[in-house]
Write a protein that holds these residues in place. Structure first.
Motif, PDB file in Angstrom:
ATOM      1  N   UNK A 261     -42.027  24.984  22.730  1.00  0.00           N
ATOM      2  CA  UNK A 261     -42.828  25.572  21.987  1.00  0.00           C
ATOM      3  C   UNK A 261     -44.386  25.324  22.023  1.00  0.00           C
ATOM      4  N   UNK A 262     -45.248  26.182  21.425  1.00  0.00           N
ATOM      5  CA  UNK A 262     -46.577  25.879  21.489  1.00  0.00           C
ATOM      6  C   UNK A 262     -46.879  26.100  20.005  1.00  0.00           C
ATOM      7  N   UNK A 263     -47.860  25.301  19.396  1.00  0.00           N
ATOM      8  CA  UNK A 263     -48.266  25.439  18.027  1.00  0.00           C
ATOM      9  C   UNK A 263     -49.713  25.003  17.702  1.00  0.00           C
ATOM     10  N   UNK A 264     -50.107  25.876  16.750  1.00  0.00           N
ATOM     11  CA  UNK A 264     -51.687  25.492  16.342  1.00  0.00           C
ATOM     12  C   UNK A 264     -51.456  24.328  15.067  1.00  0.00           C
ATOM     13  N   UNK A 292     -50.134  37.155  16.737  1.00  0.00           N
ATOM     14  CA  UNK A 292     -49.582  36.040  17.719  1.00  0.00           C
ATOM     15  C   UNK A 292     -49.115  34.951  17.036  1.00  0.00           C
ATOM     16  N   UNK A 293     -48.727  34.923  15.905  1.00  0.00           N
ATOM     17  CA  UNK A 293     -48.207  33.925  15.191  1.00  0.00           C
ATOM     18  C   UNK A 293     -46.657  34.093  14.717  1.00  0.00           C
ATOM     19  N   UNK A 294     -45.814  33.450  14.822  1.00  0.00           N
ATOM     20  CA  UNK A 294     -44.523  33.419  14.027  1.00  0.00           C
ATOM     21  C   UNK A 294     -44.845  33.483  12.445  1.00  0.00           C
ATOM     22  N   UNK A 311     -48.609  25.984  12.563  1.00  0.00           N
ATOM     23  CA  UNK A 311     -48.360  27.382  13.006  1.00  0.00           C
ATOM     24  C   UNK A 311     -47.678  27.794  14.353  1.00  0.00           C
ATOM     25  N   UNK A 312     -46.514  28.181  14.434  1.00  0.00           N
ATOM     26  CA  UNK A 312     -45.881  28.387  15.662  1.00  0.00           C
ATOM     27  C   UNK A 312     -46.451  29.639  16.419  1.00  0.00           C
ATOM     28  N   UNK A 313     -46.825  29.545  17.701  1.00  0.00           N
ATOM     29  CA  UNK A 313     -47.593  30.558  18.389  1.00  0.00           C
ATOM     30  C   UNK A 313     -46.290  31.249  19.347  1.00  0.00           C
ATOM     31  N   UNK A 314     -46.569  32.878  19.334  1.00  0.00           N
ATOM     32  CA  UNK A 314     -45.564  33.571  20.094  1.00  0.00           C
ATOM     33  C   UNK A 314     -46.022  33.249  21.766  1.00  0.00           C
TER      34      UNK A 314
END
Length: 845
Positions: A261-264, A292-294, A311-314
Motif C-alpha cells: 500500500x501507499x498512504x499519506x 484518490x483516497x480510500x 489516509x490510504x491512497x488508491x
C-alpha cells in the motif's frame, strides 16, 4: 406615598438619576472589570488574573516541581477559598489548560491523570487528577519573595493571604498562547519558541531600535505545540510590526510506502485539534471534494508516537495531487488571525491600560520590567545584607565579651532587663541586643568570633557587589543577559513549527516527502527472538574484549545492513513468510534487548524466526531459497513476496515434524554448501535447482543419514555477479567469492576448523555429500559459515559446569586453523558452543 418620597428626597435617602446615564456608567465599570480582571493578559508576565492566582496559590502552598503531586480538588479548593471568588469549574478549567502540552507550548503545571486530549476529550473530574507546578512556572515566579512586585490582600481580606498584581515574569509573555474576549476588545496571542524570544530580548538590550526584519532573523515566527508549517512571511511581519496579522498554517504530511500500500500520514496538524481535522477530511472524502483516497481515516496517534493519522491512497492516485486537494478542502490548512492585545502599567502599579502592540514594543517593555525586577531584587538583597551585617557586628562584640554577658543575664530579673543592660554596657542597638538576648546561656558561651568575622567579610564583599550593581546600569544589564542565557540552557528546545518563507498558498504541492528518510541502519536479531535497529557502524569496528561475559548486546543471532526504506523479510520455522518496513522496527542502543518480533509480526507461539533479510526491491533475478531440517529445498523469485505483510503468508509446505532450518536470498548461478548435524557437507550447483512458485513443497536438497537433520546452508556466489548492492547483502546471504572463501565448520562441543572450498567436491543435488568434520562421540555439527581470512567472529559459549554463565570469544577467521576436509578440528572453547555470528567489517559502507 408621593409625600413620603418627597420627604425621603429632602432627607437625602433617595437619589434620583437618569437611567441611561446610570446604565452607561455601570456598563463601563463592568467592561473595565472584564478587561482588567478577566480577559486580557499582563504584558509583564503574560498571565490573566485567574492563571496568576492559581500559580501563586500553588507556590505559596508548596506544590512545587520537586514534591509529589496533590489532588486537583485540593488546588481548586485552595484557590477558591483564598484568591478567586468564582466557580470551581472556571478554576479547574484554567488549571487544566496550563497543564495541557498540546495547548501550552511550555506547560506551567505538571498534570497527572486524564487532562484531556487533542481529540477534544474532556479532562477527568478534579477528584481524580493531580497536579503540581512545573519548573517553568517556578522560573516565572522566581524572586517573588524579594519584594520585586507589589502585593495586595485578596477578597478574603486576610493580612496573611496576599496576591501579586503581576509576577516577576522571568519568562517572556509570548512563549505561550493566550486568547480572550473582553468588552470591545479581544486578544489572540500565538506561542513562540522560548530560546528564540530570549535571544531576541538579549539583542534588544544592546539595540532597542532594531528593525522588524532584524527581529525576524532571530524569532522566525510562531511555534505551535503541534508543529505544522507556516506558509510565507507576510502575516508574521504584520503582527510583529503592528500586533495584528494573519497567517496560513499547514499540516505536515508524509508519504509512507509498504509492499502492499501507499498512504499519506499526517504527523503534525494546525492548532485546531485532531478531532476537527479528522471530521473535515471525512466530510471532504464523502462529499467527493477529495479524490484518490480510500474512505477510511485511521487515527493511530498515541502518547509515544504523537500524531499519526493515516489516509490510504488508491493504487492509481497521485500523492501530490491528493495532498493539494486536502489542503484546499480540509482543515489540514487553516488561516489564523492574531491580535496581540496586552495590559500595560507603570512599575509597582496594576496594569490598567489595554493596548495592541507589535513584538518590538512588547519585548522592549518586558526588558524594562526585567531591569526593574533585578533592581528591586538587588535593593532587597542589599537591605537584608546590611541588616545581617549590623547583627554580625553585635555578635562579634558578644563573642568577645561572652562571660560578662552571661553574668549580666544571671543578675537580671528577666530578658528585657538583660537586653537593656547589654545595650548600655556595649553600646549595642536594639536589633543587636535582641538577637543576643534571644539566645540561651549555652549559646552565648559558644559564640564564635572567627566564624562571624568570616561571614562579615563575605557580606562586605556582597554589599559592595550589590552597591556596584545598583549604581551601574551596564552591570545590571550584563547580569540580566547572563540569567537569560541560563534560562535558554535550562529550558530552551528545538523549534517545532517550520516557517516556509518561499511557499505560496496558491501553488500546488509538487512532491510529498517520504515519512522516513532513506538512512542507513544496522538491524540486529537476537537469540531471544527480539529485534532492534542501531545506527550504521554500531558493530563496524568492535572494541569488545577477546573474552568476556555475555551482555545484552551480545545475545546475537544475526546482523544485517540496510536502509530505513527497505522491506524486512522474515522467514519463520513454520515455512511462513512475513514482511514489514524497516522504519517500523524499534530503535535502541547496543545494550538494549530490543522488542519481541512477535509484537511486530503475527507469529504463532510455536514459530521462531529463522532469518531476516533487508530488501531495497523485490527483483526478478533474485530468489528466496529455504531449506528444511529433513533436507528439502525450495527456490522462489523474490517478486512473489511483494504483497506479503505483517500477517504473513504460507511459503514452504512442510511435512509433519519438519521445519525450516535455513533461508538465503541469492542470485542465480552460484553454488550451495549444505551441512547436516552428522558432519556431512554437500556442494551442488544452483542450476540443478528449479524455480517454484511461492507456495510449494520443494525438492530434496541432501540425502540425510538416519536420525540426522540439515542444520546449515551457505551460498557461494560467482565473483562476476557480486555488484555493490550484492556486497551490501553479503552478510545475510552468506555470499562469498569462491576464490578466497573457506567453510568454517563448528561443532556443539566447541571444535572448529576452516575447510578450503576446493576440498569440497561438487556433487549432484539429493546426494549425501562428503564428511567435512570428524565428530567425537556425542558431538554434533552446530553450524557452518563462509568466511574470509580477515572476517571477525563472535562466539557465544557456556563453560563446562555453567557456573560462570554464558561467555563470549572474539576471533579473526585466520586465527582458526585452515585444514583439509579430513583434518582434525581444534577445540576453541572448553564447554558448549551456542552460537557464532559473523561481525560485519563496515556496515556503514
Amino acid at each position: 406615598m408621593a409625600r413620603m418620597s418627597d420627604r425621603s428626597v429632602e432627607q437625602g435617602t433617595i437619589r434620583e438619576e437618569d437611567f441611561a446615564v446610570l446604565l452607561a456608567r455601570a456598563f463601563a465599570t463592568y467592561g473595565l472589570s472584564v478587561v482588567t480582571d478577566r480577559a486580557l493578559p499582563d504584558a509583564r508576565d503574560g498571565l490573566k488574573p485567574v492563571q496568576r492566582r492559581i500559580l501563586t496559590g500553588m507556590h505559596e502552598a508548596g506544590y512545587r516541581s520537586d514534591r509529589p503531586t496533590v489532588k486537583s480538588a485540593e488546588v481548586v479548593g485552595l484557590i477558591l477559598g483564598n484568591y478567586h471568588p468564582h466557580g470551581d469549574a472556571s478554576v479547574y478549567e484554567a488549571a487544566v489548560r496550563l497543564a495541557q502540552p498540546f495547548t501550552m507550548r511550555y506547560p506551567l503545571i505538571e498534570g497527572q491523570g486524564n487532562m484531556g486530549s487533542e481529540d477534544g476529550d474532556a479532562p477527568a473530574a478534579y477528584r481524580y487528577t493531580e497536579m503540581r507546578l512545573s519548573p517553568l512556572a517556578e522560573a516565572l515566579m522566581a524572586d517573588l519573595e524579594c519584594e520585586t512586585v507589589p502585593l495586595h490582600p485578596t477578597y478574603k481580606q486576610d493580612p496573611k493571604v496576599l496576591e501579586p498584581d503581576y509576577l516577576p515574569g522571568r519568562l517572556p509573555p509570548v512563549i505561550n498562547p493566550s486568547s480572550g474576549i473582553a468588552v470591545g476588545l479581544a486578544t489572540n496571542i500565538p506561542p513562540h519558541n522560548l530560546a528564540e524570544v530570549l535571544r531576541a530580548c538579549i539583542a534588544l538590550l544592546d539595540q532597542p531600535e532594531m528593525s522588524v526584519e532584524q527581529l525576524m532573523s532571530i524569532i522566525q515566527g510562531p511555534d505551535f505545540p503541534q508543529g505544522g508549517r507556516v506558509i510565507g512571511l507576510d502575516g508574521i511581519r504584520d503582527y510583529f510590526t503592528t500586533g495584528k496579522g494573519r497567517i496560513v498554517i499547514r499540516a505536515e504530511v508524509r508519504l509512507e510506502e509498504t509492499p502492499r500500500s501507499r498512504s499519506l500520514v499526517i504527523v503534525q496538524i494546525p492548532p485546531v485539534g485532531r478531532d476537527r481535522v479528522k471530521v473535515s477530511i471525512a466530510e471532504a472524502i464523502n462529499a467527493g471534494r477529495v479524490e484518490g483516497l480510500l474512505p477510511d481515516v485511521r487515527d493511530e496517534s498515541d502518547a509515544e508516537k504523537g500524531t499519526r493519522i493515516v489516509l490510504d491512497l488508491r493504487k492509481d492516485a497521485d500523492p501530490a495531487r491528493v495532498l493539494t486537494q486536502l489542503y484546499q478542502e480540509t482543515d489540514l490548512q487553516v488561516s489564523l488571525s492574531f491580535q496581540m492585545v496586552f495590559l500595560f502599567g507603570e512599575p509597582m502599579q496594576p496594569a490598567r491600560q489595554p493596548r495592541q502592540v507589535g513584538m518590538l514594543e512588547l519585548l522592549n517593555y518586558w526588558n524594562a520590567h526585567q531591569v526593574d525586577v533585578l533592581t528591586r531584587r538587588a535593593q532587597f538583597q542589599l537591605r537584608k545584607a546590611r541588616e545581617r551585617l549590623h547583627v554580625l557586628e553585635g555578635l562579634i562584640i558578644g563573642a568577645a565579651n561572652a562571660q560578662e554577658i552571661v553574668r549580666l543575664f544571671q543578675q537580671a530579673e528577666d530578658r528585657a532587663e538583660a537586653r537593656r543592660a547589654i545595650e548600655e554596657r556595649y553600646k549595642l542597638t536594639a536589633a543587636q541586643s535582641e538577637v543576643i538576648a534571644g539566645m540561651t546561656l549555652s549559646q552565648v558561651t559558644r559564640l564564635d568570633a572567627q566564624k562571624y568575622a568570616r561571614e562579615r567579610e563575605e557580606l562586605l564583599t556582597r554589599v559592595a557587589e550589590l552597591e556596584h550593581l545598583l549604581s551601574d546600569r551596564r552591570a545590571l544589564v550584563t547580569l540580566l543577559k547572563k540569567e537569560m542565557q541560563q534560562l535558554i540552557r535550562r529550558f530552551g528546545d528545538a523549534r517545532r513549527t517550520v516557517i516556509d518563507a518561499q511557499a505560496r498558498v496558491d501553488e500546488p504541492v509538487r512532491e510529498v516527502l517520504p515519512l522516513y528518510e532513506r538512512t542507513p541502519l544496522t538491524l540486529v536479531l537476537t537469540r531471544a527472538a527480539t529485534v532492534k535497529t542501531l545506527p550504521p557502524g554500531a558493530y563496524g569496528s568492535r572494541s569488545t574484549e577477546r573474552y568476556g561475559p555475555v551482555r545484552g548486546d551480545e545475545q546475537l543471532r544475526q546482523i544485517l545492513a540496510g536502509y530505513s526504506q527497505d522491506a524486512v523479510l522474515c522467514v519463520a520455522s513454520s515455512g511462513r513468510v512475513f514482511q514489514l518496513p524497516a522504519f517500523r522496527l524499534p530503535q535502541a542502543t547496543r545494550s538494549a534487548r530490543g522488542e519481541p518480533l512477535a509484537r511486530l509480526l503475527a507469529l504463532n507461539p510455536d514459530e521462531e524466526p529463522v532469518a531476516l533479510f533487508t530488501l531495497e526491491a523485490h527483483e526478478e533475478d533474485r530468489y528466496l531459497v529455504t531449506f528444511s531440517r529433513q533436507g528439502k529445498v525450495k527456490k522462489s523469485p523474490l517478486s512473489e513476496y511483494r504483497t506479503v505483510d505483517e500477517e504473513g503468508l504460507q511459503d514452504m509446505k512442510l511435512a509433519e515434524g519438519d521445519a525450516v532450518a535455513v533461508a538465503l536470498v541469492v542470485r542465480a548461478g552460484g553454488e550451495y554448501l549444505v551441512s547436516s548435524e552428522s558432519g556431512q557437507t554437500l556442494r551442488f550447483a544452483d542450476e540443478s535447482l528449479r524455480v517454484q512458485g511461492r507456495a510449494g513443497q520443494g525438492v530434496m536438497a541432501m540425502t540425510l543419514a538416519a536420525g540426522s537433520r540439515l542444520v546449515s546452508a551457505c551460498y557461494l556466489g560467482q565473483p562476476q555477479e557480486l555488484p555493490a548492492e550484492e556486497a551490501r547483502q553479503s552478510e545475510q546471504a552468506d555470499s562469498v567469492a569462491a576464490s578466497t572463501a573457506a567453510l568454517l565448520v563448528l561443532s556443539e562441543q566447541g571444535y572448529a576448523k576452516r575447510v578450503p572450498v576446493e576440498d569440497l567436491p561438487l556433487r549432484g543435488r539429493a546426494t549425501a555429500g562428503v564428511s567435512s568434520l570428524t565428530l567425537v562421540p556425542g558431538d554434533h555439527l552446530l553450524t557452518t559459515l563462509l568466511v574470509q581470512p580477515t572476517d571477525q567472529l563472535l562466539f557465544i559459549w557456556r563453560p563446562e559446569g555453567a557456573s560462570k554463565g554464558e561467555q563470549t570469544l572474539v576471533l579473526y577467521a585466520q586465527e582458526i586453523p585452515l585444514l583439509g576436509r579430513t583434518g582434525a578440528a581444534q577445540r576453541l572453547v572448553e564447554g558448549r558452543l551456542l552460537a557464532a555470528v559473523l561481525l560485519p567489517r563496515t556496515l556503514d559502507s
